[in-house]
Each structure stands twice: as structure tokens, then as C-alpha cells.
Design an enzyme around this catalytic site. Structure first.
Site, PDB file in Angstrom:
ATOM      1  CG  ASN A 482      44.922  11.566 -94.757  1.00 35.72           C
ATOM      2  OD1 ASN A 482      44.667  10.773 -95.656  1.00 35.72           O
ATOM      3  ND2 ASN A 482      45.967  11.416 -93.962  1.00 35.72           N
ATOM      4  CB  CYS A 484      49.554  11.520 -95.181  1.00 35.01           C
ATOM      5  SG  CYS A 484      50.393  12.649 -94.066  1.00 35.01           S
ATOM      6  CD  GLU A 486      47.885   8.365 -94.135  1.00 34.30           C
ATOM      7  OE1 GLU A 486      48.542   8.868 -93.237  1.00 34.30           O
ATOM      8  OE2 GLU A 486      46.835   8.886 -94.586  1.00 34.30           O
TER       9      GLU A 486
END
Length: 488
Positions: A482, A484, A486
Site C-alpha cells: 500500500n 504507506c 508498513e
């Protein structure tokens, strides 16, 4: 669930110890022009101005909030937890006075904490009503004091139906029904809103069918509209000039990435002013890898050319017009040979590569009596018209590399690129694929480093390591991230 209180006291206002103040939220462009301004914004006194601006500009509901609200009776739901909608008395007010926007941070805290508590109550999560009240009070306190904070889609969407009765037509979203445990299509926009932050979506090498290229733009738009982000690995798409089944040649990966980039740029995330969050990933063996790596490098160069060119164009064209009026009236002021000022201005303009047709055009303008010409001058601000003109500005780009490639870099070995159709055929026939092109791995690695130095993209995702650390590998290989990132 039994909910213990840590910050609040039963029966007391959870925010009684917090002082709220009135502030002005204002955001300006580099040139001083105002992008956004809101007065009388109520926030906790200890909040920074940045936190105030983020809440006011991004997360306050800007329209459709009824000025008068009425509770909706619902069986077995405590009155304090019942949802609200526009009070019928609203019709007695002038039309322009019926609806407003959120202006107080407590409105946002209430609609978030209240909706979470309401959902928990409906699903019978709490042991008693006191536990539900403790859950609500504790979240009100923690949100106000910044001990916790939801993601953007929660702040955009959660509670609009519960707190204000705001709703809209279904947007194609799904939710898991807490009673049946079945995936269910939402019948409206906000009873079960989209509160999730970021997604990873797949894409097939198909133009118009479900799961294909154009379908991805629709799915991305659905996520962007409600404030979420999405990432995809585009390595399934054929490269430029790769053969098509109909006998033609593929227009290539980059042509479709530009379409997706424009689509994302046209959508305001969450319906406000935040940019859409989009991650594009490509495997290191894709035949269009060179064009992909240099995509933003070239676009940044275009911006530099627009900025420098617009300034030079403005300078030299106006110098030419001024030169036309520097000779005495009895002389032929528009003659390139007899007007020495004009001749010099033209020579200087040609040295700066000003197009000849522009030089001739402004001399004709001067003959018509014009004393100057206004040429739009671009600047380097990332929100400027210059950046809006070029592509690739609405996504984070990453390249997916594996251990095999990294060893090839270390050993100065070759690296093969493959047509995507050949990879599929080879996998089907259980054979080694044939390369469409072979390059030096180290040169490709240098291209990655140079591109990242030039424009901060691409990021590097280490595919082998990511999947070695995969915590749920039975679900399949991780191929993307995604925005971001993570897990990266």
C-alpha cells in the site's frame, strides 16, 4: 466485554478537565494567496496549530450538517447512544440556515467515539450499559488529548450517518455483516462507510473486463473518493511493442500508468483537498523497466524546462517589443536590419533558443501597438501548474528486486527481461522462459540509484526478504504494498 476506566469518572463529563479555545485555521500558497481559511474553530488549548489546521481543513465535514438534530428511537438502544438525524423543525428555518459544517473538534470526537460505541452495542460486545458508556467516555478523552487517533478515512466518513443522518447512494463497497458473518454489499454510503486506510489491489493484463486495467481505475477511484489509498504491482501488464493476440503490438505499461496517474490526480481524497494516495510497483524483470525507472526523472526535467523556458520566453519576447520602440519615430523601428536595438534583442533571443515564430509574432504585435506581452511564468512548487502539466506526480513508485538480481549486481552479471506473455507460456509449459532482452544488472542498479537521486523515486522493495518474513505465506506471495508501505 468489560471496559475499565483509566482517564474518566463515571457520571462526569469526560472532557471536563479540557479547556477548549477558538482559533483561526489558515493555509496559504507560497505566493501568499489563501488556499483555505476557517474562523471560530474550537480545539483543545494544548493542540498545535498544525493539528488544528489538519482537523479543520481535512476532517471537518464541510457541508450537509443539520443545525437542528433529533434522536431516533431504536429498541434496546440507550437514549444517549441513539443515532441522530435532521430535526423536522429544520423546515421552519430559512433554507440557507438549515445546514452548516463542523466547526468544533468535539463534534468530530463525538461522531467517531459515538459510532464505534453504537456499533459495539448493536453487536452485543459490551457486558453492560456502563461498559458501553466507559468505552465512549474513554475514547472521547483519548481523542481530545491525542492519546489515540484514527486514520483519515475514519475521520472523513465514520459517524456521518450516526451523528447527522447524512447518507448517499451505494458506492460499490462491501462489509462483513456482524450477525451472518457474510460479505455483504452496502446498500448506502454511510451506514457502513469505508473506514479502512490502505489497500493492495491486483491487476490483470486485460483491458476492460473485471479485474483488468480499466476496472482498476474504477476501484481506485472508489477508494480515493472516501480517503483511502491503494497500491498495485503492474508487472502483469505487457511491455511496449509486445505482441497482441489480434496481431498488433501492445502500447505498453507506461501508457496505462499515465492514464491511472491522471485519474488519481483528478480525485480529491476524501472529497476534500488531500491528494489521492497511490503506490505503483514493478518487478525488475519487466521489459519496460528502463522507461519506468526514468519516468519521473524525465518528468522532472520537463518541469525544469517549463520553469526556465517560461522565464526566458517572458524576458526575451518583452525585450524584443521594447527594442521596437527604442528608435526614433522617423526610423523603421520594426526593421531587423536598421533598428540595431531590435537586431541585438533578436540575437540574444536566438542564443536562448527562443523559437523563431515567437520572435516574428511579437514584432507583429509591436506593429499593432502592443508595448508588452504577458507570458505565464511557472515555478518549482509541487502544487504549481508546471507539475500539473507533467505526468507521474500522483503516485509513489517502487521497483521490486529479488536476491537473484542483487547477486547479479554484486557479481556484475547479466539480467534478463521477459515478455509477460512468454512468462505465462513458460510457466504453463513448465520450462525456463526466453528473455526478450538482456542487460547488465549493475547498470540497471545504477539507473535505480540515479533516478532516486534525481526525483526521490523509485523506492526499492526487496521481494525475497519480504516473502521470507511473510507472516501468512499460505495466503500467497506478497507482490506489492500500500502507499504507506508498513510491511516494507
Amino acid at each position: 466485554m468489560k471496559i475499565n476506566r483509566y482517564f474518566t469518572i463515571a457520571g462526569n463529563d469526560p472532557l471536563e478537565s479540557v479547556e477548549f479555545v477558538k482559533r483561526v485555521s489558515e493555509i496559504k500558497n507560497p505566493d501568499g494567496s489563501i488556499v483555505f481559511r476557517m474562523e471560530d474553530v474550537f480545539v483543545p488549548k494544548n493542540w498545535s496549530q498544525v493539528a488544528t489546521d489538519v482537523l479543520a481543513q481535512k476532517y471537518f465535514r464541510k457541508a450537509g450538517v443539520p443545525k437542528l438534530l433529533a434522536k431516533i428511537d431504536e429498541e434496546k438502544v440507550p437514549k444517549w447512544l441513539q443515532r441522530s438525524e435532521a430535526d423536522p423543525k429544520l423546515e421552519e428555518l430559512p433554507e440557507k440556515d438549515r445546514l452548516t459544517s463542523e466547526t468544533d473538534s468535539r463534534q468530530v470526537f463525538h461522531r467517531l467515539a459515538g459510532t464505534w460505541t453504537y456499533w459495539g452495542w448493536k453487536a452485543v460486545y459490551f457486558d453492560t450499559e456502563d461498559d458501553a458508556r466507559a468505552f465512549y467516555d474513554e475514547h472521547m478523552y483519548m481523542l481530545t488529548n491525542q492519546f489515540c487517533a484514527p486514520n483519515s478515512p475514519q475521520s472523513f466518513n465514520t459517524g456521518l450517518h450516526w451523528a447527522y443522518g447524512i447518507n448517499g447512494p451505494s458506492q460499490g463497497h462491501y462489509y462483513v455483516d456482524y450477525q451472518s458473518a457474510e460479505l455483504t454489499k452496502a446498500v448506502d454510503a454511510y451506514t457502513h462507510p469505508q473506514p479502512h486506510a490502505c489497500f493492495i489491489q491486483s491487476i490483470n493484463d486485460d483491458l476492460v473486463n473485471e479485474g483488468g486495467i480499466m476496472d482498476l481505475w474504477v476501484r481506485e477511484a472508489r477508494l480515493f473518493k472516501y480517503g483511502s489509498g491503494t497500491g498495485s504491482n503492474f508487472s502483469n501488464l505487457r511491455g511496449g511493442n509486445e505482441p497482441l493476440s489480434g496481431g498488433g503490438k501492445s502500447s505498453g505499461l507506461m501508457s496505462f500508468l499515465r492514464i491511472g496517474d491522471r485519474s488519481a490526480g483528478a480525485i480529491k481524497s476524501g472529497g476534500t483537498t488531500r491528494r489521492a494516495a497511490k503506490m505503483v510497483t514493478l518487478d525488475i524483470d519487466h521489459p519496460d523497466i528502463h522507461e519506468y525507472l526514468n519516468w519521473k526523472v524525465v518528468e522532472e526535467q520537463k518541469v525544469a524546462a517549463l520553469v526556465a523556458g517560461s522565464r526566458l520566453l517572458n524576458l526575451h519576447l518583452n525585450n524584443i517589443i521594447k527594442a521596437c520602440y527604442q528608435e526614433h519615430p522617423e526610423n523603421d523601428r520594426f526593421n531587423k536590419k536598421t533598428n540595431q536595438f531590435l537586431r541585438k534583442a533578436i540575437i540574444e533571443a536566438r542564443k536562448a533558443y527562443i523559437p523563431e515564430n515567437y520572435i516574428d509574432r511579437v514584432i507583429k504585435l509591436a506593429k499593432l501597438g502592443f508595448k508588452s506581452i504577458e507570458v505565464p511564468v511557472y515555478n518549482e512548487d509541487w502544487n504549481s501548474e508546471a507539475y500539473a502539466t507533467v505526468s507521474g506526480q500522483n503516485s509513489n513508485n517502487s521497483v521490486r528486486v529479488n536476491n537473484e538480481f542483487m547477486y547479479a549486481v554484486l557479481n556484475d552479471g547479466d539480467w534478463n527481461l521477459y515478455w509477460r506473455t512468454e512468462l505465462k507460456k513458460a510457466a504453463k509449459d513448465n520450462r525456463k522462459p526466453k528473455a526478450c532482452k538482456t542487460v547488465r544488472a549493475k547498470e540497471l542498479w545504477d539507473d535505480i540509484a540515479y533516478a532516486a537521486w534525481s526525483c526521490a523515486d523509485p523506492g526499492v522493495q526487496y521481494d525475497s526478504t519480504i516473502n521470507e518474513w511473510h507472516t501468512c505465506s499460505n495466503s500467497g506471495k506478497i507482490r506489492a504494498s500500500n502507499p504507506c508501505s508498513e510491511y516494507m
